[in-house]
Design an enzyme around this catalytic site. Structure first.
Site, PDB file in Angstrom:
ATOM      1  CD1 TRP A 144      -7.540   4.565  -3.583  1.00 49.04           C
ATOM      2  CD2 TRP A 144      -6.721   2.495  -3.742  1.00 49.04           C
ATOM      3  NE1 TRP A 144      -8.352   3.755  -2.828  1.00 49.04           N
ATOM      4  CE2 TRP A 144      -7.864   2.465  -2.898  1.00 49.04           C
ATOM      5  CE3 TRP A 144      -6.049   1.303  -3.986  1.00 49.04           C
ATOM      6  CZ2 TRP A 144      -8.328   1.294  -2.315  1.00 49.04           C
ATOM      7  CZ3 TRP A 144      -6.500   0.132  -3.395  1.00 49.04           C
ATOM      8  CH2 TRP A 144      -7.628   0.136  -2.579  1.00 49.04           C
ATOM      9  CB  CYS A 145      -8.143   0.062  -7.159  1.00 53.32           C
ATOM     10  SG  CYS A 145      -8.380  -1.654  -7.668  1.00 53.32           S
ATOM     11  CE1 TYR A 146      -1.953  -2.940 -13.250  1.00 49.01           C
ATOM     12  CE2 TYR A 146      -3.163  -4.881 -12.517  1.00 49.01           C
ATOM     13  CZ  TYR A 146      -2.361  -4.251 -13.451  1.00 49.01           C
ATOM     14  OH  TYR A 146      -1.969  -4.913 -14.582  1.00 49.01           O
ATOM     15  CG  ASN A 177      -6.466   2.974 -12.270  1.00 49.69           C
ATOM     16  OD1 ASN A 177      -7.434   3.745 -12.263  1.00 49.69           O
ATOM     17  ND2 ASN A 177      -5.482   3.075 -11.395  1.00 49.69           N
ATOM     18  CB  ALA A 214     -10.717   2.758  -5.191  1.00 46.34           C
TER      19      ALA A 214
END
Length: 484
Positions: free
Chosen positions: A169-171, A174, A167
């Site tokens: 938005w997921c740290y 990324n 996803a």
């Protein structure tokens, strides 16, 4: 030396010669009635002696400091994967135990609460994961973007399809992305999809392809899944069978894992070698992924006898969760406090059942299902107030505890939160307890009453016989006087 004659002078039971006694019909009848009354009263007294009476009192809880309370549970979550299901305990004294596994077991279940596999061991999912050095620069996309429409086609075409479900938005997604794209580029050069065709590394954006992620029961981001050709043709309800990768997420570890998986596959026929195998180190990092998205959590925990919480939620040190997609609906199959009472003990002690109550399993077989009518980010809370009941008996002048039982009241509610939804059980123990004491009659009391019965009936029967005898004699004298 005392003579026998002097001893005879203290005889309380002097004997009357049989020739000086007279038997009567009324005396015989009265003797029979007296004997029957003695037998009846003896039976009643024996029954009273064998009967155990009880007294009930409310007293301050006699538990000592340091005592623990056992919580026994069996709870099913149709929409919480065993991969990330975590059971935590905390209390007002500052105790905070996370992801308890020693006395807790997890079993994958389907939406109908039926088990779909053996016990799930979460040791791999909870270990520290190395992501390598954090890279700020952008890497060209080496992984193939996958969509719901083309996913099945590619999974049937390549013997190995390794997918990163993520996803934006997921740290952690990324953090993985540079290593994943770099590894995909290396693998694409080493095993060209057009000429070699043994393996393909892909990625799925779960914000763009939610249906595909739901179909594969993705709840934590990122999730790396390994699909083998034809592995979606399963006898078990047609589910995909695939593996999850729980190893390090740096480029070198990912490439090493892919190399070991590709090695047994023949480059031309794409068939596995008969003696294929992978190293033990890599095998430990792979585990069959749950074929369904539910989990049954059962077992017990020991907590201090102070107010606290039993919390079940999704937890991971290397995954992120979308709170709006988490559904903490659950069915409580069993929840009780204290040790389970042995059924054989209860069978032998049926007299205690009226004092034990029926509230030791108040939440059993209760369902708390959120069909999204309450919106997203819903936490389900239960507030439990617990009262201890103890049954003691007195033997040889000392008290012995027979049974300890904990009954509770339950009040449930839902609450929307900005944080990750959980299922929370607040427990609060009452400072008072119910004390049921068994009172048994002593044997000396039984013997005393027995002697009183025999002596009393014998004496009363003698008085009645004397009255009857004298009355009959008087009547006869009167009749003789009239005839003169």
């Amino acid at each position: 030396m005392v003579s026998p004659t002097k001893l005879k002078s203290v005889d309380f039971y002097r004997k009357i010669p049989r020739d000086l006694t007279e038997a009567s019909l009324s005396g015989a009848g009265l003797s029979i009635v007296a004997a029957l009354v003695m037998m009846l009263l003896f039976g009643m007294e024996l029954s009273s002696y064998l009967e155990v009476t009880t007294t009930t009192a409310v007293v301050v809880d006699k538990s000592s400091d340091g005592d623990f309370l056992r919580i026994v549970f069996n709870i099913s979550f149709p929409a919480l994967s065993c991969e990330f299901a975590s059971l935590d305990v905390n209390d007002v004294l500052g105790t905070n135990r996370l992801n308890i596994t020693k006395t807790v077991r997890k079993f994958p279940i389907d939406p109908h609460l039926k088990a779909t596999g053996g016990e799930f061991h979460s040791g791999l999912a909870s270990h520290h994961i190395n992501h390598g050095e954090e890279i700020k620069q952008e890497f060209p996309d080496g992984a193939t973007p996958l969509t719901n429409g083309g996913f099945d086609l590619l999974s049937h075409h390549f013997p190995l399809l390794i997918v990163n479900f993520n996803a934006p938005w997921c740290y952690w997604s990324n953090r993985l992305k540079p290593s994943w794209e770099k590894a995909a580029t290396i693998i694409k050069k080493r095993y060209d999809p057009d000429t070699d065709g043994r393996v393909l590394l892909g990625s799925v954006d779960c914000t763009e392809e939610p249906a595909l992620c739901r179909r594969n029961h993705i709840q934590g981001y990122p999730s790396i899944r390994i699909f083998r050709k034809g592995s979606d043709l399963k006898e078990d309800h047609g589910h995909h069978e695939h593996e999850s990768y729980y190893g390090d997420r740096d480029t070198e570890s990912i490439v090493k894992m892919v190399d070991e998986l590709v090695a047994p596959i023949h480059p031309k026929t794409h068939k596995l070698a008969l003696d294929w195998g992978i190293s033990n180190d890599t095998a430990k990092l792979l585990k069959k992924a749950p074929v369904t998205g539910g989990c049954r959590i059962e077992g017990y925990v020991r907590v201090k006898k102070v107010p606290g919480n039993l919390v079940i939620s999704a937890h991971s040190g290397a995954h992120s969760f979308d709170p709006s997609q988490m559904n903490m609906s659950h069915v409580v199959t069993h929840l009780s406090f204290g040790r389970m009472i042995d059924t054989r003990l209860l069978t032998d002690m049926k007299r205690l059942l009226p004092y034990l109550g029926l509230s030791h399993d108040r939440l059993d077989e209760k369902s708390f299902i959120n069909q999204h009518e309450f919106g997203a980010n819903v936490t389900i809370e239960h507030y439990l107030q617990i009262v201890k009941t103890e049954v003691i008996t007195r033997r040889y002048g000392q008290e012995h505890s027979l049974i300890e039982e904990y009954e509770y009241t339950a009040h449930s509610s839902i609450a929307q939160t900005y944080y990750l939804p959980v299922a929370k059980f607040h427990f609060d123990l009452s400072p008072m307890q119910i004390l049921v004491t068994e009172n048994r009659k002593s044997f000396s009391h039984f013997i005393t009453n027995l002697c009183a019965i025999i002596g009393g009936v014998f004496t009363v029967a003698g008085i009645i016989d004397s009255v009857l005898h004298n009355t009959i004699r008087l009547i006869k004298k009167v009749e003789l006087g009239k005839n003169i």
